[in-house]
Design a protein around this motif. Sequence first.
Motif, PDB file in Angstrom:
ATOM      1  N   THR A 113      59.419  46.133  23.310  1.00 42.16           N
ATOM      2  CA  THR A 113      60.514  47.060  23.027  1.00 42.16           C
ATOM      3  C   THR A 113      59.971  48.412  22.570  1.00 42.16           C
ATOM      4  O   THR A 113      60.448  49.466  22.986  1.00 42.16           O
TER       5      THR A 113
ATOM      6  N   ASP B 250      67.514  44.429  19.693  1.00 40.41           N
ATOM      7  CA  ASP B 250      66.954  45.196  18.574  1.00 40.41           C
ATOM      8  C   ASP B 250      66.506  46.581  19.009  1.00 40.41           C
ATOM      9  O   ASP B 250      66.108  47.396  18.199  1.00 40.41           O
TER      10      ASP B 250
ATOM     11  N   ASP C   2      63.849  46.479  29.370  1.00 43.51           N
ATOM     12  CA  ASP C   2      63.162  45.770  28.289  1.00 43.51           C
ATOM     13  C   ASP C   2      63.762  44.366  28.207  1.00 43.51           C
ATOM     14  O   ASP C   2      64.979  44.222  28.105  1.00 43.51           O
TER      15      ASP C   2
HETATM   16 MG   LIG Z   1      61.718  43.228  22.179  1.00 49.71          MG
END
Ligand SMILES: [Mg+2]
Length: 427
Positions: free
Chosen positions: A174, A201, A280
Amino acid sequence: MSGTDTRIPQTSEAVTVLLCGPAQRLRVWAQALGEDGRFQVVSLASTPDDFAAKLSIQPEAVLVDASIFTPQTLIKTMRRVSGVAYVVLPPLRGDALDKARRSLEAIEQVRDVYTVDVNLAVLKERMVGDVRMARQTNIGDAGAWDAPLANTIYRPVSTQVFTVWNLVGGTGKTTTSTSLAREIARRGYKTLLISLGAPDDLALIAGLSAEPNILHWMANPSPEGLKLALQNIDTLDVLAGFPDAFSGVASLDAPPEAPGSVRNLVETAMHMQYAVIILDTMPTERGFPAIMSSNGLILVGTPTLSGVWRTAEAYRTVQERLAGMHRISPERIFVVLNGIAGNEGQLSVGEWHRMASRHVGGSFPPIVAQVPYDAEVRRAHNARRLPDSERYLAGLVPLADAIAGSDMTPKNGRKRGLLRIFGGERS
Ligand SMILES: [Mg+2]
Ligand SMILES: Nc1ncnc2c1ncn2[C@@H]1O[C@H](COP(=O)(O)OP(=O)(O)OP(=O)(O)O)[C@@H](O)[C@H]1O
């Protein structure tokens, strides 16, 4: 045709289409296009000879299921098409697929190549757009001095779509996705970052809101729906991920042809002329739908023994287990080593690469970027902002260069869409 024709009346604007493929496929395609007044299906062909003969009708577009051709006949025949062409390839193994794609993409008329199936809703929009442009070019060629050369601007170019993945969590996927996407957008490329995290996230660490997110797009899976679902980090467009694990799992299991699928999301974004799309993903098989919709892969690994092993396994999964199910050629697989700390007992880059090669029993892609461990990255994330430490970002530059050549920095601050990126591709 007999009896009363109840179809929507076609205007002279309708795109003339010749369809070619096995009977079953033709039925589906003919129905989908026949119901849409923007198209006029001028003929159907179910053998290569029949197709070659019907090209004399000079349809503006041809849609071809390649399974009825031999590779040689397919290439030869496609060169004779005068309109725009779209080809659906049968399921092939990795090398054969790459070869077929490359040969087809080198043909000027071929605007897109699909594997196994094609999203007709997206394709129809594409066809209308391409034919409209081709019509304008023909007028331009005849009458206007300043008409640009047809094969300069309408060359088939494609969006670079990268999935960032690995088979182990917490390697920095990420972090890498966000900083890389922001860097590419900064260079002036029209860039979209899509989070498939569940719960997400990415939005959290990048300081974005949890809403709108991918579920908003799924509720309205169209270009307009996507525009409404986006958030921004400067010039970078971001689609936030799933609010919880359950919605993610349910959605990622949707079949590729479902309207809200990852495949359709990527195709919608491609249609919106993004130059680069970065997905992602989660570090499991939940990344497969993204991989199968991408033409590039970024494996983010860590400089430890288990880091090598998992990354090598991830590579092998894509190359062997998923062979023929994606369009990622080996030279579009980039490996990033993240969190390198210098002298703290980690594997050296050379050792890491040797072990990875040994594990896959052959050659392993080169490590494109070595990104240092930098405490500022964690501090930034905890403060819900993206890291801007020069040391960290410098590590990512070779990867950004590989995707969006360093010499393409825009002078006028405008985003570069698809047509501009062509010269910037990695050699
Ligand atoms: Mg991640
Ligand atoms: N180069 C780096 N230096 C220091 N910390 C880093 C670096 N890269 C990532 N981190 C930190 O490591 C943690 C995990 O990073 P990140 O969330 O990007 O991993 P991930 O692979 O996306 O994880 P997941 O598999 O859970 O999605 C975060 O706290 C992040 O701030």
